[in-house]
Design a protein around this motif. Sequence first.
Motif, PDB file in Angstrom:
ATOM      1  N   PHE A 184      80.489  30.660   2.297  1.00  0.00           N
ATOM      2  CA  PHE A 184      79.917  31.877   1.642  1.00  0.00           C
ATOM      3  C   PHE A 184      80.709  33.280   2.046  1.00  0.00           C
ATOM      4  CE2 PHE A 184      77.259  35.784   2.386  1.00  0.00           C
ATOM      5  CZ  PHE A 184      76.875  35.689   1.260  1.00  0.00           C
ATOM      6  N   ALA A 185      81.209  33.254   3.306  1.00  0.00           N
ATOM      7  CA  ALA A 185      81.982  34.316   3.688  1.00  0.00           C
ATOM      8  C   ALA A 185      83.341  34.301   3.058  1.00  0.00           C
ATOM      9  CB  ALA A 185      82.225  34.286   5.485  1.00  0.00           C
ATOM     10  N   THR A 186      84.128  33.066   2.857  1.00  0.00           N
ATOM     11  CA  THR A 186      85.565  33.281   2.032  1.00  0.00           C
ATOM     12  C   THR A 186      84.900  33.626   0.620  1.00  0.00           C
ATOM     13  OG1 THR A 186      86.098  31.447   3.391  1.00  0.00           O
ATOM     14  CG2 THR A 186      87.172  31.690   1.186  1.00  0.00           C
ATOM     15  N   GLY A 187      83.967  33.209  -0.006  1.00  0.00           N
ATOM     16  CA  GLY A 187      83.568  33.660  -1.453  1.00  0.00           C
ATOM     17  C   GLY A 187      83.363  35.079  -1.365  1.00  0.00           C
ATOM     18  N   PHE A 188      82.642  35.602  -0.475  1.00  0.00           N
ATOM     19  CA  PHE A 188      82.214  37.270  -0.420  1.00  0.00           C
ATOM     20  C   PHE A 188      83.627  37.961  -0.321  1.00  0.00           C
ATOM     21  CE2 PHE A 188      81.689  40.990   1.993  1.00  0.00           C
ATOM     22  CZ  PHE A 188      80.512  41.583   1.363  1.00  0.00           C
ATOM     23  N   PHE A 189      84.426  37.559   0.625  1.00  0.00           N
ATOM     24  CA  PHE A 189      85.898  38.236   0.780  1.00  0.00           C
ATOM     25  C   PHE A 189      86.499  38.115  -0.444  1.00  0.00           C
ATOM     26  CE2 PHE A 189      84.391  38.368   5.369  1.00  0.00           C
ATOM     27  CZ  PHE A 189      84.581  39.554   5.475  1.00  0.00           C
ATOM     28  N   ARG A 190      86.607  37.031  -1.052  1.00  0.00           N
ATOM     29  CA  ARG A 190      87.390  36.770  -2.164  1.00  0.00           C
ATOM     30  C   ARG A 190      86.894  37.649  -3.349  1.00  0.00           C
ATOM     31  NH1 ARG A 190      89.654  31.314  -4.510  1.00  0.00           N
ATOM     32  NH2 ARG A 190      90.018  31.787  -6.955  1.00  0.00           N
ATOM     33  N   HIS A 191      85.447  37.888  -3.541  1.00  0.00           N
ATOM     34  CA  HIS A 191      85.064  38.519  -4.514  1.00  0.00           C
ATOM     35  C   HIS A 191      85.213  40.017  -3.967  1.00  0.00           C
ATOM     36  CE1 HIS A 191      81.780  39.958  -7.324  1.00  0.00           C
ATOM     37  NE2 HIS A 191      81.350  40.634  -6.532  1.00  0.00           N
ATOM     38  N   MET A 192      85.115  40.468  -3.008  1.00  0.00           N
ATOM     39  CA  MET A 192      85.447  41.970  -2.551  1.00  0.00           C
ATOM     40  C   MET A 192      86.840  42.323  -2.712  1.00  0.00           C
ATOM     41  SD  MET A 192      82.558  42.993  -2.063  1.00  0.00           S
ATOM     42  CE  MET A 192      82.848  44.649  -1.436  1.00  0.00           C
ATOM     43  N   THR A 193      88.045  41.188  -2.216  1.00  0.00           N
ATOM     44  CA  THR A 193      89.009  41.867  -2.401  1.00  0.00           C
ATOM     45  C   THR A 193      90.032  41.068  -3.527  1.00  0.00           C
ATOM     46  OG1 THR A 193      89.885  39.676  -1.319  1.00  0.00           O
ATOM     47  CG2 THR A 193      89.135  41.596   0.262  1.00  0.00           C
ATOM     48  N   GLY A 194      89.658  40.412  -4.382  1.00  0.00           N
ATOM     49  CA  GLY A 194      90.184  39.836  -5.413  1.00  0.00           C
ATOM     50  C   GLY A 194      91.338  38.879  -4.870  1.00  0.00           C
ATOM     51  N   LEU A 195      91.397  38.784  -3.792  1.00  0.00           N
ATOM     52  CA  LEU A 195      92.600  37.687  -3.190  1.00  0.00           C
ATOM     53  C   LEU A 195      92.151  36.050  -3.557  1.00  0.00           C
ATOM     54  CD1 LEU A 195      93.109  39.333   0.291  1.00  0.00           C
ATOM     55  CD2 LEU A 195      94.789  39.437  -1.869  1.00  0.00           C
ATOM     56  N   PRO A 196      93.046  35.002  -3.754  1.00  0.00           N
ATOM     57  CA  PRO A 196      92.584  34.067  -3.931  1.00  0.00           C
ATOM     58  C   PRO A 196      92.261  32.990  -2.411  1.00  0.00           C
ATOM     59  CG  PRO A 196      95.151  34.075  -4.033  1.00  0.00           C
ATOM     60  CD  PRO A 196      94.354  35.588  -3.770  1.00  0.00           C
ATOM     61  N   LEU A 197      91.268  33.441  -1.761  1.00  0.00           N
ATOM     62  CA  LEU A 197      90.968  32.846  -0.590  1.00  0.00           C
ATOM     63  C   LEU A 197      90.467  31.495  -0.843  1.00  0.00           C
ATOM     64  CD1 LEU A 197      89.379  36.016   1.066  1.00  0.00           C
ATOM     65  CD2 LEU A 197      91.763  35.184   1.314  1.00  0.00           C
ATOM     66  N   PRO A 198      90.718  30.552   0.053  1.00  0.00           N
ATOM     67  CA  PRO A 198      90.308  29.058  -0.224  1.00  0.00           C
ATOM     68  C   PRO A 198      89.077  28.678  -0.120  1.00  0.00           C
ATOM     69  CG  PRO A 198      91.556  29.243   1.913  1.00  0.00           C
ATOM     70  CD  PRO A 198      91.491  30.669   1.385  1.00  0.00           C
ATOM     71  N   THR A 199      87.921  29.036  -0.765  1.00  0.00           N
ATOM     72  CA  THR A 199      86.657  28.525  -0.748  1.00  0.00           C
ATOM     73  C   THR A 199      86.571  27.180  -0.629  1.00  0.00           C
ATOM     74  OG1 THR A 199      86.048  30.658  -1.976  1.00  0.00           O
ATOM     75  CG2 THR A 199      84.394  28.884  -1.658  1.00  0.00           C
ATOM     76  N   ALA A 200      87.267  26.537  -1.432  1.00  0.00           N
ATOM     77  CA  ALA A 200      87.092  25.019  -1.832  1.00  0.00           C
ATOM     78  C   ALA A 200      87.608  24.305  -0.258  1.00  0.00           C
ATOM     79  CB  ALA A 200      88.043  24.426  -2.635  1.00  0.00           C
ATOM     80  N   PHE A 201      88.406  24.969   0.420  1.00  0.00           N
ATOM     81  CA  PHE A 201      88.865  24.313   1.765  1.00  0.00           C
ATOM     82  C   PHE A 201      87.638  23.982   2.669  1.00  0.00           C
ATOM     83  CE2 PHE A 201      90.074  24.907   6.196  1.00  0.00           C
ATOM     84  CZ  PHE A 201      91.156  24.096   6.271  1.00  0.00           C
ATOM     85  N   PHE A 202      86.603  24.984   2.845  1.00  0.00           N
ATOM     86  CA  PHE A 202      85.417  24.741   3.493  1.00  0.00           C
ATOM     87  C   PHE A 202      84.319  23.853   2.800  1.00  0.00           C
ATOM     88  CE2 PHE A 202      87.108  28.957   5.086  1.00  0.00           C
ATOM     89  CZ  PHE A 202      87.252  28.430   6.411  1.00  0.00           C
ATOM     90  N   LEU A 203      84.212  24.088   1.437  1.00  0.00           N
ATOM     91  CA  LEU A 203      83.516  23.195   0.727  1.00  0.00           C
ATOM     92  C   LEU A 203      83.854  21.675   0.848  1.00  0.00           C
ATOM     93  CD1 LEU A 203      82.998  25.183  -2.383  1.00  0.00           C
ATOM     94  CD2 LEU A 203      81.272  24.863  -0.529  1.00  0.00           C
ATOM     95  N   LEU A 204      84.954  21.298   0.815  1.00  0.00           N
ATOM     96  CA  LEU A 204      85.636  20.024   0.934  1.00  0.00           C
ATOM     97  C   LEU A 204      85.504  19.270   2.316  1.00  0.00           C
ATOM     98  CD1 LEU A 204      88.440  20.085  -2.001  1.00  0.00           C
ATOM     99  CD2 LEU A 204      85.837  18.828  -2.049  1.00  0.00           C
ATOM    100  N   ILE A 205      85.815  20.112   3.215  1.00  0.00           N
ATOM    101  CA  ILE A 205      85.589  19.685   4.542  1.00  0.00           C
ATOM    102  C   ILE A 205      84.100  19.122   4.949  1.00  0.00           C
ATOM    103  CG2 ILE A 205      85.920  20.305   7.196  1.00  0.00           C
ATOM    104  CD1 ILE A 205      88.512  21.427   6.534  1.00  0.00           C
ATOM    105  N   SER A 206      83.316  20.153   4.463  1.00  0.00           N
ATOM    106  CA  SER A 206      81.747  19.848   4.446  1.00  0.00           C
ATOM    107  C   SER A 206      81.673  18.614   3.876  1.00  0.00           C
ATOM    108  CB  SER A 206      80.999  21.150   4.117  1.00  0.00           C
ATOM    109  OG  SER A 206      79.606  20.972   4.322  1.00  0.00           O
ATOM    110  N   VAL A 207      82.081  18.409   2.732  1.00  0.00           N
ATOM    111  CA  VAL A 207      81.730  17.178   2.098  1.00  0.00           C
ATOM    112  C   VAL A 207      82.037  15.788   2.728  1.00  0.00           C
ATOM    113  CG1 VAL A 207      82.469  15.614  -0.038  1.00  0.00           C
ATOM    114  CG2 VAL A 207      81.794  18.019  -0.387  1.00  0.00           C
ATOM    115  N   SER A 208      83.239  16.039   3.636  1.00  0.00           N
ATOM    116  CA  SER A 208      83.656  14.763   4.667  1.00  0.00           C
ATOM    117  C   SER A 208      82.438  14.638   5.623  1.00  0.00           C
ATOM    118  CB  SER A 208      84.942  15.147   5.023  1.00  0.00           C
ATOM    119  OG  SER A 208      85.884  14.887   4.299  1.00  0.00           O
TER     120      SER A 208
END
Length: 349
Positions: A184-208
């Motif tokens: 969520f925090a990565t998505g928030f900062f990605r939304h605010m800054t427009g930088l391609p921050l790796p939201t999928a990084f935390f989602l996929l590790i969570s899937v493991s």
Amino acid sequence: RYFQKEYYRAARFFIEVFSMEKNQSNIEWMSTLRGTAVFMVFFSHLPLVLPFDILFIIGRVAVVVFFLMTGYLSVSSRRKRSGKQYLFNRFMRMYPVYWLLLVLAYAVSSGSISFKRFAANLTLFEEFMGQEPILGGSWMMPMQVCFFIFIAIAGSFLSDKKFFNMSFEAVMILITVLLALAAFATGFFRHMTGLPLPTAFFLLISVSFLGMTYNYSNSRKTVIVCFGIFEIGLVSSVILSYPDMIAAYIVAYNLGFLLFFGFEKLNASFALADMLGSMGFTFFLGADILYKVVCRYVDFGQSYLMTALGCVVKFVLALLLAYIVTRFVEKPLLARAGRFEKKIACEEK
């Protein structure tokens, strides 16, 4: 005689891929599932006239399956080895064949790939260095590396039965919450800054970790709670990170869960899928290497018929390369690595 022997060996191998057989072990379904996921990733990168969202969903469903399987098998794999053995085993299963495919891709690139990009790709963390992946499907592998490092460090806890009986459930819920907050925090900062921050990084590790929880938790309630927390993190982070593809992401992750649960209930395997599963990432990571060489002489984009032919050619070439690499490089290499693992175990004793 050697080549004749290898020819017959390969012939038998490919003839058997269309046979159906009952699984003798309750874990063999994973080989078929892995092969299915491998083909789905390959299929999602074909030059087909399909909406991007459809191809994305197919590929991401497969990625979710890979990470679920990683977590599902993590504890049993770690318990067999010391931390040093485990890291060495994971390294040998990921990097050497990946490096070989990377070198081949670089060799056939005709100078279109810079050495800087190639060097960054050697680490598997090229996107963190601002470089694009050379082997398309490799983008998910850094997340697996991070998960493996965590499992290696946490090995003493995973081997402690008291921990499993007393703390495992609470720890899995806590980890799932922390990763959902990180996504969520990565998505928030990605939304605010427009930088391609790796939201999928935390989602996929969570899937493991969901895969680990699903296999090793003694409480169905814990499993439901963890999946519920993940869904909250998934929806909130995707809304912030990928507003144009919200439905595609949510559908892909949940279809991945359903595919995994469905295969677990099956007791049959398709040999073609088993074969692709035995080749693992090699099949789709190297799918473009020989195909690009052929494309220098044949234009598969002239018509729909030629495009279809190109897809068939790409499949055959990918299968051929994967078979050669698996048969003559990966298997001998892993056999030697297994012997070295035993030496590590003896030294540690």
